[in-house]
Each structure stands twice: as C-alpha cells, then as structure tokens.
Design an enzyme around this catalytic site. Structure first.
Site, mmCIF file in Angstrom:
data_model
loop_
_atom_site.group_PDB
_atom_site.id
_atom_site.type_symbol
_atom_site.label_atom_id
_atom_site.label_comp_id
_atom_site.label_asym_id
_atom_site.label_seq_id
_atom_site.Cartn_x
_atom_site.Cartn_y
_atom_site.Cartn_z
ATOM 1 N N GLY A 86 42.397 42.816 36.029
ATOM 2 C CA GLY A 86 41.959 44.089 36.611
ATOM 3 C C GLY A 86 41.119 43.872 37.852
ATOM 4 O O GLY A 86 40.698 42.757 38.160
ATOM 5 N N GLY B 141 38.209 43.365 39.622
ATOM 6 C CA GLY B 141 36.853 42.993 39.264
ATOM 7 C C GLY B 141 35.893 43.100 40.434
ATOM 8 O O GLY B 141 34.681 43.039 40.262
ATOM 9 N N ARG B 142 36.453 43.217 41.617
ATOM 10 C CA ARG B 142 35.572 43.340 42.781
ATOM 11 C C ARG B 142 36.225 44.183 43.868
ATOM 12 O O ARG B 142 35.883 44.091 45.044
ATOM 13 C CB ARG B 142 35.250 41.973 43.339
ATOM 14 N N LYS C 216 37.186 45.881 49.054
ATOM 15 C CA LYS C 216 37.149 44.628 48.294
ATOM 16 C C LYS C 216 35.792 43.978 48.526
ATOM 17 O O LYS C 216 35.416 43.723 49.669
ATOM 18 C CB LYS C 216 38.286 43.724 48.776
ATOM 19 N N GLY D 124 31.386 40.934 41.530
ATOM 20 C CA GLY D 124 32.025 42.058 42.211
ATOM 21 C C GLY D 124 31.905 42.013 43.725
ATOM 22 O O GLY D 124 32.251 42.962 44.415
ATOM 23 N N ARG E 251 40.856 47.067 52.541
ATOM 24 C CA ARG E 251 42.249 46.630 52.514
ATOM 25 C C ARG E 251 43.157 47.853 52.417
ATOM 26 O O ARG E 251 42.876 48.781 51.666
ATOM 27 C CB ARG E 251 42.458 45.706 51.316
ATOM 28 N N ARG F 103 51.157 45.519 40.835
ATOM 29 C CA ARG F 103 51.595 44.122 40.828
ATOM 30 C C ARG F 103 52.443 43.888 39.594
ATOM 31 O O ARG F 103 52.449 44.706 38.666
ATOM 32 C CB ARG F 103 50.406 43.170 40.705
ATOM 33 N N ASP G 8 49.503 38.370 39.092
ATOM 34 C CA ASP G 8 48.604 39.463 39.503
ATOM 35 C C ASP G 8 48.465 39.526 41.019
ATOM 36 O O ASP G 8 47.859 40.458 41.546
ATOM 37 C CB ASP G 8 47.223 39.304 38.850
ATOM 38 N N ASN G 9 49.012 38.543 41.713
ATOM 39 C CA ASN G 9 48.989 38.575 43.173
ATOM 40 C C ASN G 9 50.383 38.819 43.738
ATOM 41 O O ASN G 9 50.622 38.575 44.923
ATOM 42 C CB ASN G 9 48.428 37.261 43.724
HETATM 43 P P1 AMP Z 1 41.838 36.789 42.776
HETATM 44 O O1 AMP Z 1 41.639 35.328 42.706
HETATM 45 O O2 AMP Z 1 41.057 37.436 43.900
HETATM 46 O O3 AMP Z 1 43.245 37.229 42.723
HETATM 47 O O4 AMP Z 1 41.118 37.341 41.461
HETATM 48 C C1 AMP Z 1 41.553 37.090 40.154
HETATM 49 C C2 AMP Z 1 40.759 37.955 39.196
HETATM 50 O O5 AMP Z 1 39.380 37.618 39.266
HETATM 51 C C3 AMP Z 1 40.839 39.447 39.483
HETATM 52 O O6 AMP Z 1 40.776 40.117 38.259
HETATM 53 C C4 AMP Z 1 39.602 39.678 40.301
HETATM 54 O O7 AMP Z 1 39.177 41.017 40.256
HETATM 55 C C5 AMP Z 1 38.609 38.754 39.633
HETATM 56 N N1 AMP Z 1 37.533 38.358 40.544
HETATM 57 C C6 AMP Z 1 37.630 37.511 41.593
HETATM 58 N N2 AMP Z 1 36.449 37.372 42.216
HETATM 59 C C7 AMP Z 1 35.561 38.162 41.553
HETATM 60 C C8 AMP Z 1 34.179 38.468 41.710
HETATM 61 N N3 AMP Z 1 33.441 37.921 42.683
HETATM 62 N N4 AMP Z 1 33.616 39.334 40.827
HETATM 63 C C9 AMP Z 1 34.346 39.894 39.846
HETATM 64 N N5 AMP Z 1 35.647 39.651 39.647
HETATM 65 C C10 AMP Z 1 36.262 38.791 40.481
HETATM 66 MG MG MG Z 2 44.236 38.813 43.128
#
Ligand code: AMP
Ligand code: MG
Length: 494
Positions: free
Chosen positions: A90, A92-93, A113, A126, A176, A183, A252-253
């Site tokens: 989900g 997260g940030r 973001k 976040g 963004r 996804r 998820d990407n």
């Molecule tokens: P990403 O690597 O950006 O695709 O993130 C993978 C997962 O980690 C997703 O659920 C993001 O929302 C979560 N996530 C990445 N960085 C953070 C952060 N700094 N705080 C909270 N959630 C994060």
């Molecule tokens: Mg991602």
C-alpha cells in the site's frame, strides 16, 4: 474575490468501494519551499496556476494546504518484491490528492509522494529525501521527452525537515502525475483476500479508464489481461531500445496503464552489457537489463492468477486459459522490440535477417563495452555519410570489428531506396543524443543537497526536454562518464 481553484478535481477512485483505500491527510511539514513547478505539464493538465504565488505553491505541493476538491487517500496494494509475496504493502508515503482531466481529455492522478505516514506505512516515516525526489523528477521528465510511457513530475518542494536514512538527508515531496496508480499488486491485494467483488469493480474501472476500446466479449478479466500484456510488451520494448534498467520491477511497481512507475534505483546503460544491473539491492541480477522482458512476463503471470476468479469458476480452467493468453507476450514483445531495433538501425522495411544483424551488433557492443547511446547516435551520422564511420569505429576496442558489421549493415541499407539524409534524420528521432546519464544525475543531486545549487538540475531538465536534438554547449551532458565518474551502483533511497 477568491481565486479560481488550482485543480478541477473529479475523483473517480474515491467513489469506488472504500476498502480499496484509506482516507488520510498529508502531514504538514515545517518550512515548505518550492524547488520546481513544471509549468508545461501544469498547462497540459489544464491547471489554474496563473494566480499561484511561490509560497502558496509550496504549501499546496507539500500537503500543508489541501487544494479545494481534493479527497486525499492512500491506495491499498500487495506485491511480489524480488519474488516474495507481501500481502499488504500500500501507499506508505504517497497520498493521492485526486484526479484531473487534462486538455487532452485524459484523466490523471495527482499524488504527493513523501507526504507523511499513512495506515500502510508500517515502520516507515512516510517521507522522501531530496535526492531521490530530484532523480525521479529529472528521469521521469526525460522519459516523457524520449517518448516512453511514464508517470510525470508536476512539482518538487523541499520540506525544511530532515529525514533519517543512512544519514540525515534533506526532506522533499514530489507531486507525481500518473495515468493511474493501479498496479499488478492492486489486483493481488484483493485476490489474496478472495474478494472477487472488489476484483470485478477494479477490473471494470481499469478497462474504462485505460482501455475503453478493449473487446470485452470474452469477459472483462481476459480483456484486461490482454490489454496489460500489450501495454507491458510495448513498454519494455521501449526501455530496451534506450538502454533503460528499471531496477525494481516488483509487481507493486508494474503499472496497469503500461507507464513506467517508480524511479528508484533505475539507471541508463553507459557501456552496453546485457546482464548489467545497478541496484545495490538486486544481488542476483533478477532485474538486470536483458531480463526485463522475462520479468514483465512473470509479473503478468501474477496478474493472470489474480484475475482468474473472473475468468472461470473452475480454477484449473481459468489458469489454462490465462496461460494461453500469456503465451502471446513473448512473440509480441519480440515483434515490438525488433521494430524498435529496426528504427534505431535506419531500416524502414522488415527483412528476415534483421534480427541476426542486430544480434551480431549487440555481441560486438558487449565485447567492446561500447557506450550504448553514443554508438547509436554516431551511427546516424554514418548512415548519412560513410566518412563518419571512423568516429563510430573509434568506440570499439578493435576498430576493425565495427568495419565487418558495418559492411553487412550497409548492404542491408542499400536494399532500401531511402535517401541518406532522410534516413539519418529519421534515425536521429529514434537514437537520442541525450539520456539522463547516471553520473550527471549523481552530480546534480550532490550539487542540490550539499550546496543548494539548482544549476545542474535546471541544465539537465532543459537539455533532456529535447533529447533527440543536438544542443551546442551541452556536449558534456551527452558524453559517457570518464573512468572516475562511472556510477556502478544505484540506491532506491526509501
Ligand atoms: P517502493 O520501494 O517505493 O516501491 O516502496 C515499497 C513499499 O514500501 C511501498 O508500500 C511503499 O509505500 C513503502 N515505503 C517506501 N518508503 C517508505 C517510507 N519512507 N515510509 C513508509 N513507507 C515506505
Ligand atoms: Mg513502489
């Protein structure tokens, strides 16, 4: 008199069943300052920015002030990360503010973001650091200018706060813009919960939003699968044509729309090597350059599994049908990739030997570690005038190794009756002079975070907005790194 709203929001996702997301407001930051607003994109989106002052823009794009009509949410999704399934990831940030319909009639998400924690943050803060925000800004805008489907960057603000990573880094928020943030992992989230009702509404939604022309006669599940197979085959063919390594092709990407999503440890090849990987966390090379089509197919397999309850009540039959559809990916990718390669080589028609001609070339490029982008750009000159051959040959360890291939290439060109100047011009629209080179990105980030120097950021952005044009004065941005400038590893910076 109150000024007109900046965004004319129309929030279709917020109208879907509310178990698809969590409503959450951005967490204000201490001292928001505008780093950059993308005026061109703002105009394309039909935004009303004329009365927007700098401080106001900083408040809006940091999340400190919610624009009129916003319905902020964090999206639920799951995902396979490096092959392991995580049933709940989900946003997260990232927080979706809402959707706007641009001047082109297309609907797009506006998402902050780095806007603070959400119910999906787990242990994360976040937040986002300035470095990764600027990297995403520049690389996604470059990809758009290169003609590759991608999310865009509307704004970047600094927060005046520090984020704790390996060390303390300046914080930032990027706005963004995406065709949507659906996804493969969005579908996985509901499939693993056996929530077929949610899957069905998501599927209808995705078809309506991204593939309205899709034939739904065989059912919506298969219609969506086919459309995403096509979109992903096209996307990865484009990546390979430009030497792009996404770096973290987790499910998820992987965007349903077929846009490039999530610029973490991405990189562009300098010297060509098919097994090249840059990401510091991709130990096994799962997401290495030439593996990307196989990984896209693997991710599509996860989408097919998730959609299978919509295909048939008989699980085995559903999977058998899905497999038939998935089998179309490889040949389709091959076809699209070959079309990309033909255009890079200046071939207007198709001949049987073209794939072998390209394969021979890639073998030579790999064994001589030739710079991918520079090779193809110089080849455009050679297509116009043989006297330019020596500049291409000079890129190889043994210049004669190019000469042999060039004879075969020229013989092939001669079987088409294109004029050399017209052919070269067409090739220059396929083979960029400028890509966001890794060392220039690192240099830009370094200048921004250690000296608050925006110069390299602006220079990169300006040059990369016309990647197919030679730009006198910007030669240093076209050149490959010197030995001490080479970037061998990239980091996702979360
Ligand atoms: P990403 O690597 O950006 O695709 O993130 C993978 C997962 O980690 C997703 O659920 C993001 O929302 C979560 N996530 C990445 N960085 C953070 C952060 N700094 N705080 C909270 N959630 C994060
Ligand atoms: Mg991602």
């Amino acid at each position: 008199m109150t000024p007109p709203p900046v965004f004319s929001f129309d929030n279709s996702y917020a109208r879907l069943p509310d178990r698809l997301f969590a409503r959450v407001r951005p967490t204000p930051v201490r001292w928001p300052r505008l780093w950059k607003l993308n005026d061109g994109l703002a105009r394309e989106l039909g935004l009303e920015t004329s009365t927007l002052s700098q401080p106001e823009a900083a408040r809006l794009f940091s999340g400190n002030e919610l624009p009129a009509g916003a319905e902020p949410l964090a999206l639920a999704y799951a995902g396979h990360q490096f092959g392991s399934f995580v049933p709940q990831l989900g946003d997260g940030r990232a927080i979706l503010l809402g959707e706007v319909v641009g001047r082109d009639g297309k609907r797009r998400d506006i998402q902050l973001k780095g806007a603070g924690p959400t119910p999906f943050s787990r242990r994360g803060d976040g937040r986002a650091a300035l470095g990764p925000v600027l990297r995403e800004y520049v690389v996604s805008e470059a990809m758009a200018a290169l003609g590759v489907p991608t999310t865009r960057a509307l704004a970047a603000v600094t927060t005046g706060e520090w984020v704790a990573r390996d060390k303390e880094l300046p914080g930032a928020v990027i706005t963004r813009v995406a065709a949507s943030h659906l996804r493969v992992g969005t579908f996985q989230y509901f499939a693993v919960r056996r929530d077929t009702e949610a899957l069905a509404s998501l599927t209808t939604y995705a078809l309506d939003r991204h593939f309205p022309e899709a034939d739904r006669a065989a059912g919506e599940g298969l219609a969506l699968l086919d459309a995403v197979i096509e979109a992903q085959a096209n996307l990865v063919a484009r990546w390979l044509g430009l030497g792009f390594v996404h770096g973290v092709m987790n499910t998820d990407n992987t965007a349903i729309s077929g846009e490039t999503l999530d610029y973490g440890p991405c990189a562009f090849l300098d010297e060509y090597h098919p097994q090249k990987k840059y990401s510091s966390i991709d130990h096994g090379g799962r997401y290495a350059f030439e593996r990307q089509p196989d990984i896209a197919l693997w991710n599509l397999g996860r989408l097919a599994e998730s959609l299978s309850p919509l295909v048939s009540d008989d699980a085995e039959r559903a999977l058998a049908v899905a497999r038939e559809h998935l089998a179309r990916f490889q040949p389709r990718f091959q076809e699209l990739h070959l079309a990309v390669l033909r255009s890079k080589l200046g071939l207007a028609r198709a001949e049987d030997g073209d794939r072998a001609l390209a394969a021979d070339l890639f073998g030579l490029l790999a064994s001589s570690e030739v710079d991918f982008t520079l090779f193809f750009r110089r080849l455009c000159d050679a297509a116009e005038d043989e006297r330019a051959d020596h500049r291409v040959a000079a890129l190889f360890r043994e210049p004669e190794s190019f000469a042999g291939w060039a004879r075969a290439w020229r013989a092939r060109l001669h079987r088409e009756d294109e004029r050399p100047d017209a052919r070269a011009a067409a090739m220059r629209r396929q083979n960029p002079a400028f890509i966001p080179r890794n060392h220039r990105i690192e240099e830009m980030i370094h200048a921004a975070i250690t000296k608050a120097d925006r110069g390299p950021f602006e220079a990169l952005l300006r040059t990369l907005s016309r990647p197919y044009d030679d730009q006198p004065g910007a030669e240093h941005l076209a050149e490959p790194p010197r030995a001490h400038e080479r970037v061998t590893q990239t980091f996702c910076g979360t």
